[in-house]
Write a protein that holds these residues in place. Structure first.
Motif, PDB file in Angstrom:
ATOM      1  N   UNK A 121     -19.313  -6.228  -2.808  1.00  0.00           N
ATOM      2  CA  UNK A 121     -19.529  -4.817  -3.126  1.00  0.00           C
ATOM      3  C   UNK A 121     -18.386  -4.329  -4.021  1.00  0.00           C
ATOM      4  N   UNK A 122     -18.582  -3.185  -4.608  1.00  0.00           N
ATOM      5  CA  UNK A 122     -17.565  -2.614  -5.499  1.00  0.00           C
ATOM      6  C   UNK A 122     -16.266  -2.375  -4.729  1.00  0.00           C
ATOM      7  N   UNK A 123     -16.387  -1.833  -3.531  1.00  0.00           N
ATOM      8  CA  UNK A 123     -15.193  -1.553  -2.730  1.00  0.00           C
ATOM      9  C   UNK A 123     -14.471  -2.845  -2.378  1.00  0.00           C
ATOM     10  N   UNK A 124     -15.221  -3.891  -2.019  1.00  0.00           N
ATOM     11  CA  UNK A 124     -14.588  -5.173  -1.684  1.00  0.00           C
ATOM     12  C   UNK A 124     -13.929  -5.801  -2.912  1.00  0.00           C
ATOM     13  N   UNK A 125     -14.532  -5.636  -4.080  1.00  0.00           N
ATOM     14  CA  UNK A 125     -13.930  -6.152  -5.309  1.00  0.00           C
ATOM     15  C   UNK A 125     -12.629  -5.430  -5.622  1.00  0.00           C
ATOM     16  N   UNK A 126     -12.653  -4.107  -5.477  1.00  0.00           N
ATOM     17  CA  UNK A 126     -11.437  -3.323  -5.704  1.00  0.00           C
ATOM     18  C   UNK A 126     -10.375  -3.699  -4.681  1.00  0.00           C
ATOM     19  N   UNK A 127     -10.810  -3.883  -3.438  1.00  0.00           N
ATOM     20  CA  UNK A 127      -9.880  -4.259  -2.371  1.00  0.00           C
ATOM     21  C   UNK A 127      -9.221  -5.616  -2.668  1.00  0.00           C
ATOM     22  N   UNK A 128     -10.004  -6.573  -3.159  1.00  0.00           N
ATOM     23  CA  UNK A 128      -9.457  -7.889  -3.501  1.00  0.00           C
ATOM     24  C   UNK A 128      -8.450  -7.759  -4.648  1.00  0.00           C
ATOM     25  N   UNK A 129      -8.772  -6.937  -5.645  1.00  0.00           N
ATOM     26  CA  UNK A 129      -7.840  -6.713  -6.746  1.00  0.00           C
ATOM     27  C   UNK A 129      -6.557  -6.051  -6.278  1.00  0.00           C
ATOM     28  N   UNK A 130      -6.686  -5.070  -5.378  1.00  0.00           N
ATOM     29  CA  UNK A 130      -5.504  -4.405  -4.838  1.00  0.00           C
ATOM     30  C   UNK A 130      -4.647  -5.359  -4.010  1.00  0.00           C
ATOM     31  N   UNK A 131      -5.295  -6.290  -3.306  1.00  0.00           N
ATOM     32  CA  UNK A 131      -4.528  -7.290  -2.551  1.00  0.00           C
ATOM     33  C   UNK A 131      -3.690  -8.139  -3.497  1.00  0.00           C
ATOM     34  N   UNK A 132      -4.283  -8.544  -4.628  1.00  0.00           N
ATOM     35  CA  UNK A 132      -3.531  -9.338  -5.608  1.00  0.00           C
ATOM     36  C   UNK A 132      -2.394  -8.527  -6.216  1.00  0.00           C
ATOM     37  N   UNK A 133      -2.677  -7.280  -6.573  1.00  0.00           N
ATOM     38  CA  UNK A 133      -1.647  -6.426  -7.163  1.00  0.00           C
ATOM     39  C   UNK A 133      -0.527  -6.171  -6.167  1.00  0.00           C
ATOM     40  N   UNK A 134      -0.875  -5.843  -4.928  1.00  0.00           N
ATOM     41  CA  UNK A 134       0.157  -5.545  -3.931  1.00  0.00           C
ATOM     42  C   UNK A 134       0.992  -6.783  -3.614  1.00  0.00           C
ATOM     43  N   UNK A 135       0.359  -7.956  -3.598  1.00  0.00           N
ATOM     44  CA  UNK A 135       1.113  -9.181  -3.369  1.00  0.00           C
ATOM     45  C   UNK A 135       2.073  -9.435  -4.526  1.00  0.00           C
ATOM     46  N   UNK A 136       1.610  -9.204  -5.745  1.00  0.00           N
ATOM     47  CA  UNK A 136       2.474  -9.374  -6.916  1.00  0.00           C
ATOM     48  C   UNK A 136       3.639  -8.391  -6.878  1.00  0.00           C
ATOM     49  N   UNK A 137       3.350  -7.146  -6.494  1.00  0.00           N
ATOM     50  CA  UNK A 137       4.416  -6.159  -6.362  1.00  0.00           C
ATOM     51  C   UNK A 137       5.444  -6.611  -5.330  1.00  0.00           C
ATOM     52  N   UNK A 138       4.964  -7.129  -4.205  1.00  0.00           N
ATOM     53  CA  UNK A 138       5.883  -7.584  -3.153  1.00  0.00           C
ATOM     54  C   UNK A 138       6.744  -8.741  -3.643  1.00  0.00           C
ATOM     55  N   UNK A 139       6.155  -9.633  -4.434  1.00  0.00           N
ATOM     56  CA  UNK A 139       6.952 -10.725  -4.990  1.00  0.00           C
ATOM     57  C   UNK A 139       8.038 -10.206  -5.930  1.00  0.00           C
ATOM     58  N   UNK A 140       7.687  -9.257  -6.769  1.00  0.00           N
ATOM     59  CA  UNK A 140       8.679  -8.664  -7.673  1.00  0.00           C
ATOM     60  C   UNK A 140       9.762  -7.962  -6.858  1.00  0.00           C
ATOM     61  N   UNK A 141       9.361  -7.228  -5.818  1.00  0.00           N
ATOM     62  CA  UNK A 141      10.338  -6.586  -4.942  1.00  0.00           C
ATOM     63  C   UNK A 141      11.255  -7.608  -4.285  1.00  0.00           C
ATOM     64  N   UNK A 142      10.702  -8.731  -3.878  1.00  0.00           N
ATOM     65  CA  UNK A 142      11.518  -9.797  -3.297  1.00  0.00           C
ATOM     66  C   UNK A 142      12.491 -10.390  -4.301  1.00  0.00           C
ATOM     67  N   UNK A 143      12.054 -10.555  -5.536  1.00  0.00           N
ATOM     68  CA  UNK A 143      12.956 -11.065  -6.580  1.00  0.00           C
ATOM     69  C   UNK A 143      14.083 -10.076  -6.864  1.00  0.00           C
ATOM     70  N   UNK A 144      13.755  -8.796  -6.836  1.00  0.00           N
ATOM     71  CA  UNK A 144      14.802  -7.782  -7.013  1.00  0.00           C
ATOM     72  C   UNK A 144      15.810  -7.873  -5.875  1.00  0.00           C
ATOM     73  N   UNK A 145      15.312  -8.009  -4.636  1.00  0.00           N
ATOM     74  CA  UNK A 145      16.214  -8.124  -3.480  1.00  0.00           C
ATOM     75  C   UNK A 145      17.082  -9.372  -3.572  1.00  0.00           C
ATOM     76  N   UNK A 146      16.486 -10.491  -4.009  1.00  0.00           N
ATOM     77  CA  UNK A 146      17.253 -11.720  -4.182  1.00  0.00           C
ATOM     78  C   UNK A 146      18.343 -11.530  -5.239  1.00  0.00           C
ATOM     79  N   UNK A 147      18.003 -10.873  -6.324  1.00  0.00           N
ATOM     80  CA  UNK A 147      18.992 -10.596  -7.368  1.00  0.00           C
ATOM     81  C   UNK A 147      20.121  -9.721  -6.838  1.00  0.00           C
ATOM     82  N   UNK A 148      19.769  -8.735  -6.049  1.00  0.00           N
ATOM     83  CA  UNK A 148      20.796  -7.867  -5.466  1.00  0.00           C
ATOM     84  C   UNK A 148      21.711  -8.630  -4.517  1.00  0.00           C
TER      85      UNK A 148
END
Length: 167
Positions: free
Chosen positions: A4-31
């Motif tokens: 469904x459209x909502x499930x597709x958006x949800x899957x995309x948001x999961x990928x985006x949020x995971x990518x954001x978390x990885x970037x946040x983790x890299x920032x923390x590692x750099x700090x």
């Protein structure tokens, strides 16, 4: 299998949020690396990393904003089920949906207010003391993080009962 459209958006948001978390983790590692280098430099050479406190302050703020959507989607927020442990599933669903709605509204309000604050920070040339880094771009990360949080909350609200219960 057609999503469904909502499930597709949800899957995309999961990928985006995971990518954001990885970037946040890299920032923390750099700090962490900057902090260790600063401590070693201060201890053994009498010279620390210039602006390490400013970098830590700005980096931690950005990391928190980037971690929020992933935490929400993984249901990593604190739940106290002392009063709801013996409630009917319909009551739990109602409370979950109320929580999703409140989370979405609060995220939209935070994104809006941070947008206004970011423009104000840019207009007044607000910057850090030592490194003179502009502060407004931290607000940009916050607005993006809260916007994604609002989308996550809205999709959780629209997707209906998922059958997932926290323990």
């Amino acid at each position: 299998m057609k999503l469904s459209v909502v499930e597709s958006i949800k899957a995309g948001l999961r990928r985006v949020s995971f990518s954001f978390a990885l970037v946040g983790g890299l920032i923390m590692l750099s700090l962490a690396i900057i902090t260790v280098a600063s401590i070693i430099g201060r201890t053994f050479f009498g010279q620390s990393v210039e602006g390490d406190y400013e970098l830590t302050e700005v980096g931690l703020a950005m990391s928190v904003f980037l971690f929020l959507p992933e935490c929400y989607l993984r249901r990593g927020h604190v739940i106290v089920d002392l009063f709801t442990a013996n409630c009917r599933p319909a009551t739990i669903r109602f409370l979950d949906n109320t929580g999703h709605l409140l989370f979405t509204v609060v995220s939209v309000i935070f994104a809006y207010r941070m947008t206004l604050s970011g423009f104000e920070s840019k207009d007044y040339y607000e910057q850090t003391m030592i490194l003179e880094l502009p502060i407004w771009w931290v607000y940009v990360v916050g607005v993006i993080g809260f916007s994604v949080c609002a989308l996550c909350g809205a999709t959780q609200l629209l997707s209906g009962p998922s059958g997932e219960h926290n323990e």
